[in-house]
Design a protein around this motif. Structure first.
Motif, PDB file in Angstrom:
ATOM      1  N   TYR A 172       0.853  -1.185   0.000  1.00 31.34           N
ATOM      2  CA  TYR A 172       0.000   0.000   0.000  1.00 31.34           C
ATOM      3  C   TYR A 172       0.896   1.244   0.000  1.00 31.34           C
ATOM      4  CZ  TYR A 172      -4.009   2.906   1.424  1.00 31.34           C
ATOM      5  OH  TYR A 172      -5.008   3.841   1.491  1.00 31.34           O
ATOM      6  N   SER A 173       0.744   2.076  -1.022  1.00 33.22           N
ATOM      7  CA  SER A 173       1.722   3.152  -1.192  1.00 33.22           C
ATOM      8  C   SER A 173       1.504   4.322  -0.234  1.00 33.22           C
ATOM      9  CB  SER A 173       1.737   3.629  -2.641  1.00 33.22           C
ATOM     10  OG  SER A 173       0.432   3.903  -3.070  1.00 33.22           O
ATOM     11  N   PHE A 174       0.519   4.210   0.633  1.00 27.75           N
ATOM     12  CA  PHE A 174       0.357   5.255   1.650  1.00 27.75           C
ATOM     13  C   PHE A 174       1.394   5.115   2.775  1.00 27.75           C
ATOM     14  CE2 PHE A 174      -3.601   8.031   1.949  1.00 27.75           C
ATOM     15  CZ  PHE A 174      -2.914   9.111   2.467  1.00 27.75           C
ATOM     16  N   TYR A 175       1.936   3.916   2.987  1.00 27.00           N
ATOM     17  CA  TYR A 175       2.846   3.740   4.139  1.00 27.00           C
ATOM     18  C   TYR A 175       4.057   4.681   4.082  1.00 27.00           C
ATOM     19  CZ  TYR A 175       0.200  -0.680   4.855  1.00 27.00           C
ATOM     20  OH  TYR A 175      -0.779  -1.629   5.033  1.00 27.00           O
ATOM     21  N   PRO A 176       4.768   4.719   2.947  1.00 28.75           N
ATOM     22  CA  PRO A 176       5.911   5.654   2.920  1.00 28.75           C
ATOM     23  C   PRO A 176       5.481   7.119   3.027  1.00 28.75           C
ATOM     24  CG  PRO A 176       5.629   4.541   0.779  1.00 28.75           C
ATOM     25  CD  PRO A 176       4.711   3.861   1.739  1.00 28.75           C
ATOM     26  N   VAL A 177       4.254   7.415   2.603  1.00 30.33           N
ATOM     27  CA  VAL A 177       3.769   8.798   2.702  1.00 30.33           C
ATOM     28  C   VAL A 177       3.601   9.192   4.172  1.00 30.33           C
ATOM     29  CG1 VAL A 177       1.872  10.355   2.123  1.00 30.33           C
ATOM     30  CG2 VAL A 177       2.649   8.662   0.449  1.00 30.33           C
ATOM     31  N   TYR A 178       3.006   8.302   4.970  1.00 26.75           N
ATOM     32  CA  TYR A 178       2.883   8.604   6.407  1.00 26.75           C
ATOM     33  C   TYR A 178       4.265   8.748   7.038  1.00 26.75           C
ATOM     34  CZ  TYR A 178      -2.015   7.185   6.042  1.00 26.75           C
ATOM     35  OH  TYR A 178      -3.324   7.068   5.697  1.00 26.75           O
ATOM     36  N   CYS A 179       5.203   7.927   6.575  1.00 27.45           N
ATOM     37  CA  CYS A 179       6.562   8.044   7.121  1.00 27.45           C
ATOM     38  C   CYS A 179       7.122   9.433   6.840  1.00 27.45           C
ATOM     39  CB  CYS A 179       7.468   6.972   6.523  1.00 27.45           C
ATOM     40  SG  CYS A 179       7.078   5.317   7.137  1.00 27.45           S
ATOM     41  N   GLY A 180       6.829   9.954   5.645  1.00 23.76           N
ATOM     42  CA  GLY A 180       7.294  11.308   5.316  1.00 23.76           C
ATOM     43  C   GLY A 180       6.631  12.347   6.194  1.00 23.76           C
ATOM     44  N   LEU A 181       5.341  12.197   6.399  1.00 25.75           N
ATOM     45  CA  LEU A 181       4.603  13.187   7.188  1.00 25.75           C
ATOM     46  C   LEU A 181       5.048  13.182   8.645  1.00 25.75           C
ATOM     47  CD1 LEU A 181       2.343  15.308   7.399  1.00 25.75           C
ATOM     48  CD2 LEU A 181       0.711  13.422   7.668  1.00 25.75           C
ATOM     49  N   TYR A 182       5.219  11.988   9.202  1.00 26.25           N
ATOM     50  CA  TYR A 182       5.540  11.894  10.631  1.00 26.25           C
ATOM     51  C   TYR A 182       7.013  11.623  10.898  1.00 26.25           C
ATOM     52  CZ  TYR A 182       0.503  11.870  11.124  1.00 26.25           C
ATOM     53  OH  TYR A 182      -0.825  12.208  11.066  1.00 26.25           O
ATOM     54  N   GLN A 183       7.809  11.630   9.837  1.00 25.26           N
ATOM     55  CA  GLN A 183       9.252  11.451   9.966  1.00 25.26           C
ATOM     56  C   GLN A 183       9.615  10.143  10.660  1.00 25.26           C
ATOM     57  OE1 GLN A 183      10.430  15.662  11.188  1.00 25.26           O
ATOM     58  NE2 GLN A 183      11.039  15.343   9.064  1.00 25.26           N
ATOM     59  N   VAL A 184       9.056   9.092  10.133  1.00 24.94           N
ATOM     60  CA  VAL A 184       9.337   7.744  10.622  1.00 24.94           C
ATOM     61  C   VAL A 184      10.342   7.101   9.662  1.00 24.94           C
ATOM     62  CG1 VAL A 184       8.318   5.473  11.115  1.00 24.94           C
ATOM     63  CG2 VAL A 184       6.960   7.554  11.502  1.00 24.94           C
ATOM     64  N   ASP A 185      11.447   6.594  10.186  1.00 22.31           N
ATOM     65  CA  ASP A 185      12.421   5.885   9.338  1.00 22.31           C
ATOM     66  C   ASP A 185      11.855   4.538   8.929  1.00 22.31           C
ATOM     67  OD1 ASP A 185      14.392   7.714   9.342  1.00 22.31           O
ATOM     68  OD2 ASP A 185      15.446   6.856  11.067  1.00 22.31           O
ATOM     69  N   PHE A 186      12.133   4.130   7.697  1.00 21.99           N
ATOM     70  CA  PHE A 186      11.622   2.822   7.275  1.00 21.99           C
ATOM     71  C   PHE A 186      12.610   2.088   6.388  1.00 21.99           C
ATOM     72  CE2 PHE A 186      10.494   3.859   2.853  1.00 21.99           C
ATOM     73  CZ  PHE A 186      10.372   5.248   2.895  1.00 21.99           C
ATOM     74  N   THR A 187      12.453   0.767   6.373  1.00 23.96           N
ATOM     75  CA  THR A 187      13.214  -0.097   5.474  1.00 23.96           C
ATOM     76  C   THR A 187      12.197  -0.933   4.720  1.00 23.96           C
ATOM     77  OG1 THR A 187      15.015  -0.231   7.068  1.00 23.96           O
ATOM     78  CG2 THR A 187      14.959  -1.928   5.364  1.00 23.96           C
ATOM     79  N   GLN A 188      12.318  -0.950   3.392  1.00 28.63           N
ATOM     80  CA  GLN A 188      11.388  -1.751   2.599  1.00 28.63           C
ATOM     81  C   GLN A 188      11.984  -3.125   2.371  1.00 28.63           C
ATOM     82  OE1 GLN A 188      11.106   1.620  -0.158  1.00 28.63           O
ATOM     83  NE2 GLN A 188       8.930   1.192  -0.264  1.00 28.63           N
ATOM     84  N   ILE A 189      11.208  -4.148   2.680  1.00 36.08           N
ATOM     85  CA  ILE A 189      11.668  -5.532   2.544  1.00 36.08           C
ATOM     86  C   ILE A 189      11.134  -6.067   1.206  1.00 36.08           C
ATOM     87  CG2 ILE A 189      11.640  -7.827   3.607  1.00 36.08           C
ATOM     88  CD1 ILE A 189      12.842  -5.798   5.489  1.00 36.08           C
ATOM     89  N   PRO A 190      12.049  -6.447   0.303  1.00 41.90           N
ATOM     90  CA  PRO A 190      11.573  -6.901  -1.014  1.00 41.90           C
ATOM     91  C   PRO A 190      10.671  -8.132  -0.915  1.00 41.90           C
ATOM     92  CG  PRO A 190      13.955  -6.542  -1.040  1.00 41.90           C
ATOM     93  CD  PRO A 190      13.519  -6.443   0.404  1.00 41.90           C
TER      94      PRO A 190
END
Ligand SMILES: *Cc1c(COP(=O)(O)O)cnc(C)c1O
Length: 356
Positions: free
Chosen positions: A113-131
């Motif tokens: 779901y492509s909203f997840y990285p967007v929320y990370c941008g808004l709330y400044q949450v670091d993330f790692t995408q697992i292929p």
């Protein structure tokens, strides 16, 4: 980065979510945003009608207690284990801000779901995408690493692929120090919900929505179920943001929808039957079709470009979703429609592929 001297630094760096198109033209066969082809239960509009009137003068119940009770009853959990919001997107936003923002990066699939990285941008949450693995499945063993939280949809979007409850539980049994969020937007179309695990795993949060299986995308109602301490975090965020996320019409409409179990089961069953018909037809046209437990199919044709097919369908008044993203740019995500719409899709594809 977009720039404007009035914008905050965060706003300048945002890369907002782009929702699937909601075309203004009538008569399109709209198979692009996973809405339910059947209308909501007739009891929903009846309930909303009774609420229309003088009561709109008054604020709604800030906690939407009647709705939480109806949801709790249907899930067989305690009302204190339920949180409701203005669509599950809002519930997810509060989760990212209140439960997933920590020092360590959170984990989610590279295709999801492509909203997840967007929320990370808004709330400044670091993330790692697992292929995802080669066959586009989530391999939960890959998530057994230090993390600030884990989130994935089950079934995943846009693949439609389902994880077993046993698989989710084996992740929970080793990942106890961060929150695991299972986004069950499509669970009612053939999956087994993880809600039954919340009493055993205080770090498990399950989200669901009324937008897909209850056919109420226009009403904006979603919810989360989990341990009281997780729900309390979401309430704290909500009451620091908007105390009244659900209006009076949404509350009574959603209650009516959840109470009409017969209509819900019947329409889900029809969608599932149509999905299987669609998958078989698409396969016979040479598409590979990922096994779907959702109300859409994710398909690829070895001999025809997905963008070209999508454009061709659009000329026939049929819209599907094409993601211009590496790994999946040869796939189309097609929402299951009414039987006659699915038939129209197949006829149009036959013409585009040049088969009789
Ligand atoms: C549709 C969808 C949502 C959002 O649902 P709303 O309740 O309409 O906000 C959340 N997660 C996934 C994976 C979805 O497909």
């Amino acid at each position: 980065m977009a720039e404007n001297k009035f914008w905050s630094d965060i706003v300048s760096k945002l890369d907002p979510y782009v929702p699937g198109e909601q075309p203004k033209l009538a008569n399109l066969v709209k198979l692009n945003t996973n809405e339910n082809p059947y209308g909501p239960s007739p009891k929903v509009s009846a309930a909303i009608s009774t609420e229309l009137g003088d009561s709109l003068r008054l604020y709604p119940d800030p906690n939407a207690d009647v709705l939480k009770q109806a949801i709790a009853q249907s899930l067989d959990v305690d009302v204190s284990q339920v949180f409701v919001g203005n669509g599950s997107d809002e519930v997810l936003a509060h989760i990212f801000q209140g439960l997933l923002k920590h020092d360590a990066p959170i984990l989610f699939p590279d295709i999801t779901y492509s909203f997840y990285p967007v929320y990370c941008g808004l709330y400044q949450v670091d993330f790692t995408q697992i292929p995802l693995s080669e066959d586009l499945s989530i391999n939960l063993a890959d998530y057994q690493q230090p993390n600030g939280g884990i989130i994935f949809p089950n079934p995943n979007a846009p693949t439609g692929k389902l994880l077993s409850l046993a698989g989710i539980e084996s992740l929970l049994s080793v990942n106890k120090d961060s929150v695991v969020v299972v986004d069950e937007a499509y669970i009612d179309f053939g999956g087994e919900s993880a809600v039954g695990l919340i009493n055993r795993y205080p770090n498990l949060l399950v989200t669901q929505t009324f937008s897909k299986s209850r056919s109420l995308a226009g009403l904006r109602v979603g919810f989360a179920a989990g341990d009281v301490s997780l729900i309390d975090a979401l309430k704290r965020v909500k009451n620091s943001f908007n105390s009244y996320p659900l209006d009076r019409l949404a509350i009574v409409g959603a209650v009516a929808a959840i109470e009409d179990v017969g209509y819900f089961e019947e329409t889900c069953e029809q969608v599932i039957t149509s999905r299987e018909w669609l998958a078989t037809e698409l396969q016979s046209l040479g598409f590979s079709v990922l096994p779907s437990a959702a109300n859409f199919v994710f398909v690829k044709h070895s001999g025809h470009d997905a963008a070209v097919l999508s454009a061709g369908l659009r000329e026939d008044g049929i819209i599907v979703r094409h993601f211009n993203q590496s790994r999946i740019n040869q796939y189309l995500r097609i929402t299951v429609g009414l039987p006659e719409q699915n038939q129209q899709l197949i006829s149009s594809l036959k013409a585009l592929l040049g088969v009789a």
